[in-house]
Write a protein that holds these residues in place. Structure first.
Motif: not given
Length: 377
Positions: A204-213
């Protein structure tokens, strides 16, 4: 009348964030504020001489990513911020958010203005938070598997004893065994409800997108799952790619998907069976496969496994119940990542759940010669 140019210039000079202006035609920095010396330990007068050494500190995995955006900035595209790492000897990498602005006009030709915001503290905090969440979710899954198994065994023993009691035994004993059955059954349901509630709350929480390996992100939770299931006597293994595979992830949500898929595989795999996870890089994406040699899924159920409140829900081998939301939510989260979740299965032989997601921007790029020369890479 307010002198806005002077006001904004004073603000830029006083800013704690590094602010610079790059003359694209001349290939030189024509302005940098005092924060450059405080944050990057350089000098105003020597900024262009110092630039090659500064760019050489960019993390190898971020160079192609930055070069791709640099080329787009040079073409006048107005893009959002990107995050890059600068390496430091004997210290953890320094993270920056680069926020560019392309200015097309002016007597000197096009200019690129950019703000560099040091986000190292926020990135380290996020990494610790993601690690804590993955450890918490793995612990909950392993403990629920262990506790559920114990309660289910108690329920089965109580059923057996009640059925085998001679009629002459006092009725109070039969009542107590019935109560023991009911309590065990309700305890298992409560444990699974708590796990489902935790997963639903995370979704239910908002997406927190990061560029990760991807391999680096998955290493921690998969290693913890291996330790936890080994203590319970189950066979669990995993493999990770030898090279970095960069993707855009909400780390907490994506690792929860993999944990749920592993938990689901364990439900339908006998104690002597095996569950394994394989993470691999693809030419244009990444793949995570969760496989088992369990009882498999009947062919008639396969088309319905990802439906909400699916008719394909069934008890696990140890009596684990489900409300039929887990795989549906997993599929939703994967699709939020522009990916796909699919399943193949042979009844009596096992199942394979496959997640595929696209690579992050710049993951396939190489540094073009003209950008190497223009940017000083």
């Amino acid at each position: 009348m307010i002198d806005f140019p002077s006001l904004f210039m004073a603000q830029v000079k006083a800013s704690a964030q590094v602010q610079f202006v790059y003359d694209i035609a001349a290939g030189q920095v024509v302005f940098v504020n005092a924060a450059y010396g405080q944050v990057l330990l350089g000098t105003d007068a020597g900024v262009n001489a110092e630039l090659p050494a500064l760019l050489a500190r960019i993390h190898p995995d971020d160079q192609a990513y930055l070069a791709e955006h640099w080329g787009r900035w040079m073409r006048g595209e107005q893009l959002g911020e990107i995050e890059v790492r600068l390496q430091r000897v004997g210290e953890s990498a320094q993270w920056f958010a680069a926020i560019p602005y392309y200015h097309a006009g002016g007597a000197r030709g096009p200019l690129l203005a950019c703000t560099l915001h040091d986000i190292s503290a926020a990135k380290h905090h996020q990494a610790n938070s993601d690690l804590f969440n993955s450890r918490k979710n793995v612990t909950l899954e392993v403990l629920s598997h262990d506790a559920s198994g114990a309660f289910i065994m108690i329920e089965q023993l109580a059923q057996y004893l009640r059925e085998e009691l001679p009629e002459a035994v006092q009725p109070e004993v039969a009542q107590m065994l019935t109560m023991l059955e009911s309590t065990s059954r309700e305890s298992v349901k409560m444990i699974r409800d708590l796990i489902n509630l935790e997963f639903s709350a995370a979704v239910a929480t908002n997406l927190k997108m990061d560029r990760v390996d991807l391999g680096d992100i998955m290493r921690g939770p998969l290693a913890q799952l291996q330790v936890g299931y080994k203590l319970l006597g189950h066979h669990f293994a995993y493999s990770l790619p030898a090279e970095a595979v960069y993707v855009n992830l909400d780390v907490s949500k994506f690792t929860q998907v993999v944990i749920n898929l592993v938990s689901n595989a364990m439900k339908f795999t006998r104690d002597e069976g095996h569950v394994w996870v394989t993470v691999t890089g693809l030419p244009d994406g990444a793949r995570v496969q969760v496989a088992d040699d369990g009882i498999g899924i009947p062919a008639a159920m396969l088309p319905h496994v990802f439906e909400r409140f699916t008719r394909a829900r069934r008890l696990g081998l140890r009596g684990e119940e489900t409300i039929g939301l887990g795989l549906s939510l997993c599929k939703t989260i994967v699709e939020w990542h522009d990916g796909t979740l699919s399943v193949s299965s042979v009844e009596g032989e096992g199942s394979v759940f496959t997640v595929e997601i696209p690579l992050a921007e710049g993951a396939l790029s190489r540094l073009p010669n003209e950008l190497v020369e223009a940017a000083g890479f």
